[in-house]
Design an enzyme around this catalytic site. Structure first.
Site, short mmCIF file in Angstrom:
data_model
loop_
_atom_site.label_atom_id
_atom_site.label_comp_id
_atom_site.label_asym_id
_atom_site.label_seq_id
_atom_site.Cartn_x
_atom_site.Cartn_y
_atom_site.Cartn_z
CB SER A 125 52.60 33.85 32.21
OG SER A 125 51.76 34.77 32.85
CE1 TYR A 150 51.62 29.70 35.86
CE2 TYR A 150 51.41 32.09 36.01
CZ TYR A 150 51.34 30.92 35.27
OH TYR A 150 50.99 30.99 33.95
CE LYS A 154 54.18 29.06 33.18
NZ LYS A 154 54.26 27.83 32.39
N1 UFG Z 1 38.71 39.22 39.23
C1 UFG Z 1 37.61 39.65 39.94
N2 UFG Z 1 36.84 38.72 40.54
C2 UFG Z 1 37.10 37.38 40.46
C3 UFG Z 1 38.23 36.95 39.73
C4 UFG Z 1 39.02 37.91 39.14
O1 UFG Z 1 37.34 40.85 40.03
O2 UFG Z 1 36.36 36.59 41.05
C5 UFG Z 1 39.56 40.22 38.55
C6 UFG Z 1 40.98 40.25 39.10
O3 UFG Z 1 41.07 41.05 40.24
C7 UFG Z 1 41.72 40.78 37.90
C8 UFG Z 1 40.93 40.29 36.69
O4 UFG Z 1 39.66 39.90 37.20
O5 UFG Z 1 41.68 42.16 37.91
C9 UFG Z 1 41.55 39.08 36.02
O6 UFG Z 1 41.82 38.11 37.01
P1 UFG Z 1 42.20 36.61 36.65
O7 UFG Z 1 42.40 35.88 37.94
O8 UFG Z 1 41.22 36.05 35.68
O9 UFG Z 1 43.55 36.76 35.85
P2 UFG Z 1 44.92 37.46 36.31
O10 UFG Z 1 45.05 38.67 35.46
O11 UFG Z 1 45.04 37.64 37.76
O12 UFG Z 1 45.90 36.28 35.97
C10 UFG Z 1 46.19 36.02 34.66
C11 UFG Z 1 46.48 34.53 34.45
C12 UFG Z 1 47.75 34.13 35.14
C13 UFG Z 1 48.85 35.09 34.82
C14 UFG Z 1 48.44 36.50 35.11
C15 UFG Z 1 49.47 37.50 34.77
O13 UFG Z 1 45.41 33.75 34.96
O14 UFG Z 1 48.11 32.85 34.70
O15 UFG Z 1 47.29 36.80 34.35
O16 UFG Z 1 49.05 38.79 35.08
F1 UFG Z 1 49.94 34.81 35.55
#
Ligand code: UFG
Length: 333
Positions: A125, A150, A154
């Site tokens: 990841s 997590y 990785k």
């Molecule tokens: N977000 C919102 N509201 C929500 C959910 C998410 O605004 O209800 C935003 C988060 O703050 C972030 C973006 O949407 O800015 C993406 O969030 P995600 O949770 O969808 O994904 P992440 O980027 O946090 O996480 C992803 C993968 C993980 C990995 C990570 C690495 O899901 O497995 O990228 O950066 F580890």
């Protein structure tokens, strides 16, 4: 392509990868413990490809059961998806994450070594890059410190594999995914989030479906053009296709371990994503802005040129289609 074992092959990325493997006529064996998916996904894969799925309900941490699969099937390569994957949950249950993700890999390596499996593709990841502001980010960026248990699993996985390849002939490819979204165009397979989704797109689609009342965008005061976080969203089918390339590459390349970023190479803001979802699906989403989510990286997107140059892979599906397919899938649930 000879027989490929896909661990976690009925999960979100796993199921799409099984489809792409079967599409190129690879023989596929799936193991999955069904912890985060359901058995009917095997039938859905068959509906898409017209080919049956050889399936074993096995937990990769159960080494004797996994060994039986290796004993019975003549596995030449493995794609290892089976792992816990929720960042937030990993903070609540760090030990469960070390236990499952690290033990699962070690159990698999026991079999890979014993049965002299030629290649292994590992789901990593972009979280291994930690809290960085350097985007587009290349594979050479130092791996310093994980931002969640997590992420630690990785990083540890990649380290163990780097060491393993010094002593065994198995060729390893680590794939660092950015943000996989969307679903197969048939809308037969997609992501099955259990409970309240923590990822953006399932939350968006569930809000549009009326399952959630309102989406909160976590923070609009970041140092980005519209103040919201920037991510590299990649369609899950593009991601799945990269695995087919990686298996080919692993078997034919002289390097014992290699690492690739899998993203589009384009960063898109959370606000842009939400607006795209509204536009392509012709609906209005109930959303608001809330405080920043703890642990979020401000902006990260891939330099995906290595995958293009070495694997001959690049993404084909645009954000519009990612948002259309995500909504089409949600409507089947
Ligand atoms: N977000 C919102 N509201 C929500 C959910 C998410 O605004 O209800 C935003 C988060 O703050 C972030 C973006 O949407 O800015 C993406 O969030 P995600 O949770 O969808 O994904 P992440 O980027 O946090 O996480 C992803 C993968 C993980 C990995 C990570 C690495 O899901 O497995 O990228 O950066 F580890």
């Amino acid at each position: 392509m000879s027989k490929i074992l896909v661990t976690g092959g009925l999960g979100y990325i796993g199921s799409h990868t099984v489809v792409e493997l079967q599409n190129v006529n690879a023989e596929v064996v799936v193991v999955d413990n069904l912890a985060n998916t359901t058995l009917d996904v095997a039938g859905r894969i068959q509906k898409i490809t017209g080919k049956p799925v050889t399936f074993y309900q096995v937990d990769v941490c159960d080494t004797p059961a996994l060994e039986e699969v290796f004993e019975k099937e003549d596995i030449s390569g493995v794609i290892h998806f089976a792992a816990y994957k929720a960042v937030g949950e990993s903070v609540e249950k760090p030990v469960a994450y070390y236990q499952n993700n690290v033990s699962g890999l070690i159990s698999l390596l026991h079999c890979v070594k014993k049965y002299k499996t030629k290649s292994l593709v590992f789901s990593s990841s972009c979280t291994v890059y930690g809290d960085t502001k350097e985007s587009p980010i290349t594979e050479n960026h130092p791996i310093v410190e994980a931002i969640s248990p997590y992420g630690t699993t990785k990083i540890l996985g990649e380290e163990i594999l780097t060491d393993f390849t010094k002593f065994c002939d198995t060729k390893v490819v680590c794939l660092r995914y950015f943000n996989p979204v969307g679903a197969h165009k048939s809308a037969l397979i997609g992501e099955l989030p259990l409970g309240v989704p923590s990822n953006l797109i399932p939350y968006v689609t569930q809000t549009a479906a009326g399952i959630r009342e309102q989406l909160t965008i976590f923070g609009n005061d970041y140092d980005t053009p519209d103040g919201t976080n920037i991510r590299d969203f990649i369609h899950v089918v593009d991601l799945a296709k990269a695995h087919v390339k990686a298996v080919d590459y692993a078997t034919s390349n002289p390097i014992s371990l290699d690492v690739f970023n899998l993203g589009t190479g384009v960063g898109q803001s959370v606000k842009e994503v939400v607006e795209t979802f509204e536009r392509v699906n012709d609906l209005k989403l109930n959303y608001t802005y809330g405080p920043r989510r703890q642990g979020d990286v401000e902006q990260i997107w891939a330099d995906a040129s290595k995958a293009k140059n070495v694997l001959g892979w690049e993404t084909e599906i645009e954000l519009d289609e990612m948002m259309r397919s995500a909504w089409a899938w949600q409507q089947t649930l």
